[in-house]
Each structure stands twice: as C-alpha cells, then as structure tokens.
Design an enzyme around this catalytic site. Structure first.
Site, short mmCIF file in Angstrom:
data_model
loop_
_atom_site.label_atom_id
_atom_site.label_comp_id
_atom_site.label_asym_id
_atom_site.label_seq_id
_atom_site.Cartn_x
_atom_site.Cartn_y
_atom_site.Cartn_z
N LYS A 163 0.37 -1.20 -0.10
CA LYS A 163 0.06 -0.34 0.12
C LYS A 163 1.39 1.00 0.13
O LYS A 163 1.60 1.66 0.83
CB LYS A 163 -0.89 0.53 1.28
CG LYS A 163 -1.21 -1.04 1.58
CD LYS A 163 -2.85 -0.82 0.27
CE LYS A 163 -4.08 -2.62 0.40
NZ LYS A 163 -5.19 -2.37 -0.75
N ASP A 188 -0.29 -0.28 -4.80
CA ASP A 188 -1.22 0.28 -4.30
C ASP A 188 -1.29 1.26 -3.74
O ASP A 188 -1.45 1.83 -3.09
CB ASP A 188 -2.61 -1.15 -4.18
CG ASP A 188 -4.86 -0.80 -4.14
OD1 ASP A 188 -4.68 0.50 -4.36
OD2 ASP A 188 -4.93 -1.69 -3.29
N GLU A 213 -1.96 0.28 -8.95
CA GLU A 213 -3.18 0.08 -8.75
C GLU A 213 -4.09 1.11 -8.36
O GLU A 213 -3.52 1.91 -7.18
CB GLU A 213 -3.79 -1.06 -7.48
CG GLU A 213 -5.21 -1.65 -7.57
CD GLU A 213 -5.26 -2.51 -6.95
OE1 GLU A 213 -6.50 -3.20 -6.78
OE2 GLU A 213 -4.11 -2.68 -6.22
N ASP A 238 -9.27 -0.61 -9.92
CA ASP A 238 -10.00 -1.63 -8.80
C ASP A 238 -11.21 -0.97 -8.77
O ASP A 238 -11.97 -0.89 -9.56
CB ASP A 238 -9.31 -1.81 -7.47
CG ASP A 238 -9.73 -2.37 -6.03
OD1 ASP A 238 -10.83 -2.66 -6.83
OD2 ASP A 238 -9.35 -2.64 -5.55
N LYS A 262 -13.22 -7.90 -8.49
CA LYS A 262 -13.21 -8.45 -6.82
C LYS A 262 -15.13 -8.66 -7.60
O LYS A 262 -15.66 -7.57 -7.70
CB LYS A 262 -13.76 -7.67 -6.56
CG LYS A 262 -12.27 -7.19 -5.90
CD LYS A 262 -11.71 -6.07 -5.27
CE LYS A 262 -10.15 -5.86 -4.95
NZ LYS A 262 -10.22 -4.83 -3.90
#
Length: 370
Positions: A163, A188, A213, A238, A262
């Site tokens: 992250k 991300d 991301e 995402d 997802k």
C-alpha cells in the site's frame, strides 16, 4: 431454484495484525455469511464483503443486511429463477448495492454447482488445477514490511502488493526494490493521488513495478487515461470498475492496462465472468482482488481465478494470513506459492459450525413456502 430458506449470519473476528491503508486501519472484520438451503438438502454459501464503515465503497455491513433482508431475499421468494446466471438481471430492479447482491448470488452459484455435482470452478469454465497466490502487505512501517515480505517469500508467495501514498511511496518502493531486486512487486494507491502528482507517479517507473493500482479517484476513468499515456508502468483499475460497462469504457479509453476483478465490487460471479471474458478478448490481463475476507468468499475467488484470463497472481492468500481460525473446513492453504483447486462439488469447503457459532453476532432465518 427450489429454495427452502435463507440464513444470514453477521460475524466478527479480530485480524492477526492490523491492515493499514491511508484511508483506514482495520483491526477487526465484520461480514455477512449467507446460507441458501434447498428443499433437496443441498446448501450454498456466500459472503457479504462490505466493511463496517463506507471507506472502500458506499456499502456497509448494515446497508448490505438491509438490502438482503428487505429487498433481495423477498425478490427471490416472489420471482423464482432457474439458474444463478439470472440473479443479476433480477436484482437490477434495485440500483448498485453490488456487495449485497453478490453475497446472495454467490450462494446460489455454490448451490447450483453442488446440485450438478461439479466443482464451482468447472461450472464457471475454469480448466486449471491450481492457481498462483499473491499477498498484500499493509503496514505503515517499512521495517515491518520487509519482515513480512521475507516471511511470505519463504512460504512461496509469487507476488507482493504494498500500500502506498504520497507520504511513503518512494521511500517504500526504492528500499523494497533494493532489497528484493527480482520480486514481482506492485503498489496499491487506493486513490491517494491526483493528476497534479504525475511527476511523482512517473518517478516510480524506474523501479519495475508490475502495476500501480488505482492511483487516482475511486470513480475516475478519464483522468486515469491521461496519466496512463505518460507512465511506463501499467495502471490497474480497481474501485473504478463496478460494472461491465466501466470495464468496457476503461479499455476503450486506454485508462488502464490491467483490471482487478472483485466479485463483491462488480455485483456477483456472473458479472465478474462477463468482465473477464471481455478483457480476455481484448488481451487485457486480469487478476482477482481480495477484501480481507473469510474462507467462503476466498473459496469463491479461487474458483473464479481458475478462468484463463487470470494470468496474474491474485490477492488470494491462505486462511491463516488474517485469522487464527477461519470459519471453514478445510482452511485455504498455500503450498509452494500455489493453491490447489478442490475437486469436490461447489466451492469445496464446508462451514466450520463450531467456529461460526463462536464469532456470530446475530443470525436470522427466512423460510420460503414451497
């Protein structure tokens, strides 16, 4: 689909370690477990992956429960469907609330696979016997990140995601690349940047990241296209991809070179497959994202990730990544960086009733008339 009843269980469990992002730090996970019971004795399981607060999407555990109890379950009572592929169209009577819809639809897919005597992966069109596994490192400490990565590499994980935000990006990425020069590393951002940060994002190009991301706004497609044109590193979308239409627009505009799928975010397995198929046709690689979920959702992710377009290891780690004891049996295991797909019908795992009872906060049963 010959349904006898639906049971909703709200569960809560502490994580083994806090999960840190610049948006939220999660120390315990609340979720909804959906059980669909058929008159023929078969059971299907799904999982609602909304969080307790609306930091990732606008949905929460409470709003998902409301949708399931007051709208979606009555809907499938009133209008019988013959196959889970019909669920998304039926649920479209109500706008968005994709995680609530996915929770119930997942259970219907599991039920259908068990009735047909097939592993869910086979029912969905998957052909592989094992999938590569990736892992997420979510900590504000660089030292802790290094320690965790070393431990996960020893366990064989194939890809690591960290992250990042403007507060830590270059510091983290440069040091991790120095320590792990050949690691498949991705970052991300969870929408931590704006187009004004383009030079900062371009500076990450030299570190050979698999992808960055969701660097920009959680609902943006246009500005991502502008930034992707200036970056060597692929952008992965995402949060921006909540529908098939979003995926189609993003690919046509050049907003990304990779898409994270997802099940909960896009409204169910049916929509996830539709996005996968479109990306595969257009040679855009996809991978399966994680939601700090329990074993039920994780098992569904494994089945989905067996489809041919999932060429990048997903955020599908072992049950013991987050939990001292999961709510399923057998628990998900990673062996030499891979997860073997179950060969038994459905999602391949059962509910650990003893553990489920221990972590259940509330439960409600909805009976159908035959």
């Amino acid at each position: 689909m010959n349904i006898q009843s639906v049971k909703l269980s709200v569960i809560k469990m502490p994580l083994k370690k806090p999960f840190y992002t610049h948006l939220e730090t999660i120390k315990e996970r609340e979720s909804i477990i959906v059980e669909v019971h058929g008159h023929d004795g078969f059971e299907g399981y799904g999982e609602g992956v909304a969080f307790s607060s609306p930091w990732y999407t606008e949905e929460t555990v409470k709003t998902s429960y409301h949708l399931l109890k007051d709208f979606l379950i009555p809907l499938i009572q009133r209008f019988s469907i013959k196959h889970p592929s019909e669920a998304f169209s039926l649920f479209s009577a109500f706008r968005r609330n994709h995680m609530a819809k996915a929770a119930l639809e997942m259970a219907l897919w599991d039920l259908q696979a068990k009735r047909e005597g097939k592993p869910l992966s086979q029912l969905l069109g998957g052909g592989t016997k094992k999938i590569p596994s990736g892992v997420v490192i979510a900590t504000s400490s660089l030292k802790e990140a290094i320690t965790q990565i070393e431990a996960y590499l020893e366990k064989g994980y194939r890809r690591v995601k960290i992250k990042i935000s403007p507060d830590n990006d270059l510091k983290f990425v440069s040091e991790l690349r120095k320590r792990f020069p050949t690691l498949d590393l991705m970052a991300d951002a969870n929408s931590a940047y704006t187009v004004d940060d383009i030079d900062r994002l371009k500076a990450l190009d030299e570190y050979g990241l698999l992808m960055i991301e969701q660097p920009l706004g959680n609902d943006d497609i246009i500005e991502h296209a502008l930034v992707q044109k200036q970056l060597k590193t692929p952008i992965c979308l995402d949060e921006s991809i909540v529908s098939f239409e979003d995926a189609k627009k993003a690919i046509e505009l050049g907003s990304c070179r990779v898409i994270n799928i997802k099940i909960g975010r896009v409204g169910g397995i049916g929509q996830a497959i539709k996005i996968h198929d479109f990306c595969n046709t257009n040679k855009v690689p996809v991978w399966c994202g994680g939601m700090i979920e329990y074993g039920i959702s994780r098992a569904h992710n494994i089945a989905l990730a067996s489809l041919p377009g999932f060429t990048i290891p997903g955020d599908i780690s072992a049950s013991n990544r987050y939990w001292e004891e999961d709510i399923i049996t057998p628990e998900i295991k990673v062996e030499h960086g891979e997860i073997h797909l179950p060969s038994n019908p459905g999602i391949g795992v059962n509910l650990n009733r003893k553990r489920l009872k221990e972590v259940t906060c509330s439960q409600e049963l909805f009976s159908f008339h035959k």
